[in-house]
Design an enzyme around this catalytic site. Structure first.
Site, PDB file in Angstrom:
ATOM      1  N   SER A 135       0.841  -1.209   0.000  1.00  0.00           N
ATOM      2  CA  SER A 135       0.000   0.000   0.000  1.00  0.00           C
ATOM      3  C   SER A 135       0.864   1.243   0.000  1.00  0.00           C
ATOM      4  O   SER A 135       1.991   1.231   0.519  1.00  0.00           O
ATOM      5  CB  SER A 135      -0.881   0.024   1.248  1.00  0.00           C
ATOM      6  OG  SER A 135      -1.568   1.263   1.354  1.00  0.00           O
ATOM      7  N   TYR A 148      -1.685  -0.078  10.718  1.00  0.00           N
ATOM      8  CA  TYR A 148      -1.968  -0.452   9.318  1.00  0.00           C
ATOM      9  C   TYR A 148      -0.781  -0.020   8.449  1.00  0.00           C
ATOM     10  O   TYR A 148      -0.253  -0.817   7.667  1.00  0.00           O
ATOM     11  CB  TYR A 148      -3.269   0.184   8.812  1.00  0.00           C
ATOM     12  CG  TYR A 148      -3.507  -0.165   7.355  1.00  0.00           C
ATOM     13  CD1 TYR A 148      -3.841  -1.468   6.984  1.00  0.00           C
ATOM     14  CD2 TYR A 148      -3.331   0.781   6.348  1.00  0.00           C
ATOM     15  CE1 TYR A 148      -4.006  -1.813   5.643  1.00  0.00           C
ATOM     16  CE2 TYR A 148      -3.503   0.447   5.017  1.00  0.00           C
ATOM     17  CZ  TYR A 148      -3.844  -0.855   4.659  1.00  0.00           C
ATOM     18  OH  TYR A 148      -4.004  -1.204   3.337  1.00  0.00           O
TER      19      TYR A 148
HETATM   20  P1  NDP Z   1     -11.671  -6.168   0.661  1.00  0.00           P
HETATM   21  O1  NDP Z   1     -12.132  -5.923   2.048  1.00  0.00           O
HETATM   22  O2  NDP Z   1     -12.612  -5.900  -0.450  1.00  0.00           O
HETATM   23  O3  NDP Z   1     -11.102  -7.650   0.548  1.00  0.00           O
HETATM   24  C1  NDP Z   1     -10.271  -8.175   1.547  1.00  0.00           C
HETATM   25  C2  NDP Z   1     -10.054  -9.653   1.298  1.00  0.00           C
HETATM   26  O4  NDP Z   1      -9.157 -10.139   2.303  1.00  0.00           O
HETATM   27  C3  NDP Z   1     -11.344 -10.442   1.407  1.00  0.00           C
HETATM   28  O5  NDP Z   1     -11.391 -11.395   0.397  1.00  0.00           O
HETATM   29  C4  NDP Z   1     -11.234 -11.102   2.778  1.00  0.00           C
HETATM   30  O6  NDP Z   1     -11.854 -12.384   2.777  1.00  0.00           O
HETATM   31  C5  NDP Z   1      -9.719 -11.292   2.890  1.00  0.00           C
HETATM   32  N1  NDP Z   1      -9.349 -11.427   4.293  1.00  0.00           N
HETATM   33  C6  NDP Z   1      -9.301 -10.479   5.253  1.00  0.00           C
HETATM   34  N2  NDP Z   1      -9.016 -11.025   6.454  1.00  0.00           N
HETATM   35  C7  NDP Z   1      -8.882 -12.371   6.240  1.00  0.00           C
HETATM   36  C8  NDP Z   1      -8.622 -13.474   7.079  1.00  0.00           C
HETATM   37  N3  NDP Z   1      -8.411 -13.339   8.395  1.00  0.00           N
HETATM   38  N4  NDP Z   1      -8.571 -14.708   6.529  1.00  0.00           N
HETATM   39  C9  NDP Z   1      -8.783 -14.871   5.205  1.00  0.00           C
HETATM   40  N5  NDP Z   1      -9.027 -13.869   4.348  1.00  0.00           N
HETATM   41  C10 NDP Z   1      -9.087 -12.623   4.867  1.00  0.00           C
HETATM   42  O7  NDP Z   1     -10.352  -5.255   0.503  1.00  0.00           O
HETATM   43  P2  NDP Z   1      -9.351  -4.969  -0.714  1.00  0.00           P
HETATM   44  O8  NDP Z   1      -9.631  -5.822  -1.869  1.00  0.00           O
HETATM   45  O9  NDP Z   1      -9.302  -3.500  -0.899  1.00  0.00           O
HETATM   46  O10 NDP Z   1      -7.988  -5.366  -0.009  1.00  0.00           O
HETATM   47  C11 NDP Z   1      -7.075  -6.296  -0.526  1.00  0.00           C
HETATM   48  C12 NDP Z   1      -5.671  -5.858  -0.144  1.00  0.00           C
HETATM   49  O11 NDP Z   1      -5.405  -4.600  -0.747  1.00  0.00           O
HETATM   50  C13 NDP Z   1      -5.440  -5.677   1.354  1.00  0.00           C
HETATM   51  O12 NDP Z   1      -4.189  -6.241   1.685  1.00  0.00           O
HETATM   52  C14 NDP Z   1      -5.396  -4.165   1.534  1.00  0.00           C
HETATM   53  O13 NDP Z   1      -4.588  -3.787   2.613  1.00  0.00           O
HETATM   54  C15 NDP Z   1      -4.797  -3.752   0.203  1.00  0.00           C
HETATM   55  N6  NDP Z   1      -5.022  -2.369  -0.176  1.00  0.00           N
HETATM   56  C16 NDP Z   1      -6.305  -1.896  -0.306  1.00  0.00           C
HETATM   57  C17 NDP Z   1      -6.498  -0.580  -0.658  1.00  0.00           C
HETATM   58  C18 NDP Z   1      -7.853   0.014  -0.775  1.00  0.00           C
HETATM   59  O14 NDP Z   1      -7.965   1.266  -0.784  1.00  0.00           O
HETATM   60  N7  NDP Z   1      -8.905  -0.769  -0.906  1.00  0.00           N
HETATM   61  C19 NDP Z   1      -5.367   0.307  -0.944  1.00  0.00           C
HETATM   62  C20 NDP Z   1      -4.089  -0.310  -0.789  1.00  0.00           C
HETATM   63  C21 NDP Z   1      -3.931  -1.611  -0.425  1.00  0.00           C
HETATM   64  P3  NDP Z   1     -12.905 -12.906   3.878  1.00  0.00           P
HETATM   65  O15 NDP Z   1     -13.431 -11.695   4.601  1.00  0.00           O
HETATM   66  O16 NDP Z   1     -13.949 -13.640   3.106  1.00  0.00           O
HETATM   67  O17 NDP Z   1     -12.090 -13.797   4.748  1.00  0.00           O
HETATM   68  C1  8X3 Z   2      -4.831   1.978   1.973  1.00  0.00           C
HETATM   69  C2  8X3 Z   2      -4.370   2.968   1.005  1.00  0.00           C
HETATM   70  O1  8X3 Z   2      -4.557   5.388   0.288  1.00  0.00           O
HETATM   71  O2  8X3 Z   2      -6.493   4.370   1.332  1.00  0.00           O
HETATM   72  O3  8X3 Z   2      -4.009   0.847   1.880  1.00  0.00           O
HETATM   73  O4  8X3 Z   2      -4.549   4.882   2.656  1.00  0.00           O
HETATM   74  S1  8X3 Z   2      -5.009   4.490   1.330  1.00  0.00           S
END
Ligand code: NDP
Ligand code: 8X3
Length: 249
Positions: A135, A148
């Protein structure tokens, strides 16, 4: 046909990545806790294309079981997409709930390193690839980011560090570091389902599909080419300057 292991495939970036990879001829092991979401992906994309692995990434025994029970067609992993993760709480450190911090550390750091370590021998054998979703929060800090941001700095740096250890193995390693992406993450992060509380409202944020196309592009590059890291933001997101407080402290 190549096989990808995509964590966090029940929503957002991971789900979009599975769709993009399958549309381009890959098979995917799709992981997450929400079985019904994975079952829906299997129904939509085909049981020959998607294998659902239902487990909590924080549960090492469940992770081991999922790895041990991969069907033969899905057992040879060419690409690990370390994507599962979350932001929880995001309050000032002095007010934070330690349980939120522990959840982020366990999910974003501990689970990622365990899964990576377990798949490394197979990835080396197949000259595969690792793509991790870090991120921008790991590169620039903001108030409330605390654990985070720290967990994502770890993810960004651990992924880069893997390159050094994997030197000479032919395994490619890439850290993809997005800014704001509209997914279910935004609901978890703000702790609210109300659109008016949506931090990303009006931002015209990136989509899961935007990041999935980047994952696909990296995954399909020629084997001699390694992208070390990519940082992406929506045009409406940028860096803040230093915050300055005046007067006696
Ligand atoms: P979502 O919340 O849409 O998806 C998160 C996914 O992670 C889900 O499929 C969830 O599955 C899985 N997950 C979370 N905790 C667990 C767990 N304990 N066990 C198994 N699976 C888990 O978020 P995003 O798609 O946005 O996030 C994906 C990645 O991208 C993350 O690492 C996030 O930090 C990163 N990211 C996101 C940004 C954003 O702005 N959205 C920006 C930068 C990075 P389930 O709940 O079914 O277990
Ligand atoms: C989160 C990215 O830009 O929303 O991983 O803080 S931002």
């Amino acid at each position: 046909m190549k096989t990808a292991f995509v964590t966090g495939a029940t929503a957002g970036i991971g789900e979009a990545a599975v769709r993009a990879l399958v549309a381009n001829g890959w098979r995917c092991v799709a992981t997450g806790r929400r079985k019904e979401r994975l079952d829906a992906l299997v129904s939509e994309l085909g049981a020959d294309k998607v294998h659902p692995a239902v487990f909590d990434v924080r549960d090492e025994a469940a992770m081991d079981e999922a790895l041990a029970n991969l069907p033969a067609d899905f057992a040879d992993i060419d690409l690990l997409v370390n994507n599962a993760g979350l932001a929880q709480g995001l309050s000032p450190a002095q007010e934070a709930d330690l349980a939120d911090w522990q959840t982020m550390i366990d999910t974003n750091i501990t689970a990622m390193v365990k899964l990576t370590r377990k798949l490394l021998p197979a990835l080396i054998e197949r000259k595969g690839a690792i793509i991790a979703i870090g991120s921008v929060a790991g590169n620039y800090v903001y108030p409330g980011g605390n654990v985070y941001a720290g967990s994502k700095a770890f993810a960004n740096h651990f992924t880069l560090a893997l390159r050094a250890d994997l030197h000479g193995t032919g395994v490619r390693v890439t850290s993809i570091e997005p800014g704001m992406v509209e997914t279910e993450f935004t609901v978890v992060r703000t702790g609210s389902q109300k659109a008016s509380d949506d931090l990303y409202a009006g931002v015209n944020p990136m989509t899961g599909e935007d990041i999935a196309s980047t994952i696909l592009w990296v995954a399909e590059l020629p084997p001699h080419l390694n992208i070390n890291r990519i940082e992406l933001m929506p045009v409406n997101q940028d860096f803040a300057g230093f915050a300055i407080a005046r007067g006696e402290q």
